[in-house]
Design a protein around this motif. Sequence first.
Motif, PDB file in Angstrom:
ATOM      1  N   GLU A   1     -26.547 121.001  28.121  1.00 58.09           N
ATOM      2  CA  GLU A   1     -25.178 120.553  27.864  1.00 58.09           C
ATOM      3  C   GLU A   1     -24.382 121.685  27.215  1.00 58.09           C
ATOM      4  O   GLU A   1     -23.198 121.867  27.505  1.00 58.09           O
TER       5      GLU A   1
ATOM      6  N   ARG B   1     -29.167 119.652  17.787  1.00 55.09           N
ATOM      7  CA  ARG B   1     -28.429 118.393  17.785  1.00 55.09           C
ATOM      8  C   ARG B   1     -27.958 117.946  19.165  1.00 55.09           C
ATOM      9  O   ARG B   1     -27.508 116.807  19.324  1.00 55.09           O
ATOM     10  N   GLU B   2     -28.037 118.822  20.147  1.00 56.45           N
ATOM     11  CA  GLU B   2     -27.608 118.452  21.497  1.00 56.45           C
ATOM     12  C   GLU B   2     -28.464 119.186  22.523  1.00 56.45           C
ATOM     13  O   GLU B   2     -28.970 120.276  22.261  1.00 56.45           O
TER      14      GLU B   2
END
Length: 369
Positions: A309, A304-305
């Motif tokens: 990050e 999802r990311e």
Amino acid sequence: MNWIDFFNFLRPRKKTFSAWQIELTTRCPLKCKMCIREGIKDWHNSDMNINDFKKLAPYFKNVEVIILEGWGESLLHKNLIEAIKLIKTEGSQAGFVTSGKGLTKKYISEIIDGGVDFVGFSFAGSSATTHESVRVNSNFGVLFDNIKTFNEIKADKKLNKPKLHIVYLMLKENIFEVPSLINFAKDMGIDEIILTNPIHITNEWQERQRVFRCGEKLHDDFQEILNEAEIKAKELKINLRRPSLSSVKVAVCEENPLKNLYISVDGEVSPCVYLYPPVSSPFKRIFCGNEHQIEKVSFGNIFREPFYEIWNKKEYIDFRKSFILRKKGLDVLTFSNLFLNIERLKRLETVPLSDPPEQCRTCHKMLGV
């Protein structure tokens, strides 16, 4: 589960990460007595979707080795071969450790053709009686035959890989068979054995079965057994790797969260497999005889990311920083005292260190075993 050893035989490369351990499934056909499921009944069975796995591929070029291994049996995943091929396309090494349950000659040939670099086979004895009493639902004879089939197909195809090795979890119930395991490995055409200790303990039987000591006096008989095995391994040219049986402090555990990480079946990024089992949080862990409740550790979901990050989140940086500080303390001491006994220094028996992250303080890996 000492998974970091599974790729030590590979030549180091100049990539950002040494290893990513990726869990394809949490399902397993065995009911091993030393498995954490024996003490934790809240188990989440799941498989990673192959389309989610494909999302990881762009990152593989920065990873030396992808270990397709988690809390389940990777052979059960219907897209195992596809996953291996994808890893190889991205230029990384690929492999896994298996119970061998479900292998057929056709499946073995497909795994080899997929380009897998290494396969480890889990044993709990060098005899059928001992092995099958611990690794319940495993068939010792079938496992032996499957390893021979691997070697026969490799020979037919004139291939040197996959490299095969044995992973042997030492318990009081089976440590006496370690010396005979050397001969057994030779008969199977395997030249590497990795001995491991139980790390994640969840019930009283498992606690009684550990052969390493938490500050107590080492059992001389156990040490003599391993000494005998080492002599025999040297004679037969078997590479035998063994952990310590005595608890000692280490700056960075063998899982090495500075260069390695774990991705769960549902995409959660954790520093290691022992910090994210497929159970509800908090989960049970017995550390040196005392029960603890540990919160699962995830710094983000890679489905999802973006990974970097996650890697650069303050919480993840702070987690790694605690190990960096411990490592720097050792490096300074090494430089300042070149005459200090190196083996003693490695084990840090007398060197004060800052604390590791809270969740790691009750992990047997931090004892150097």
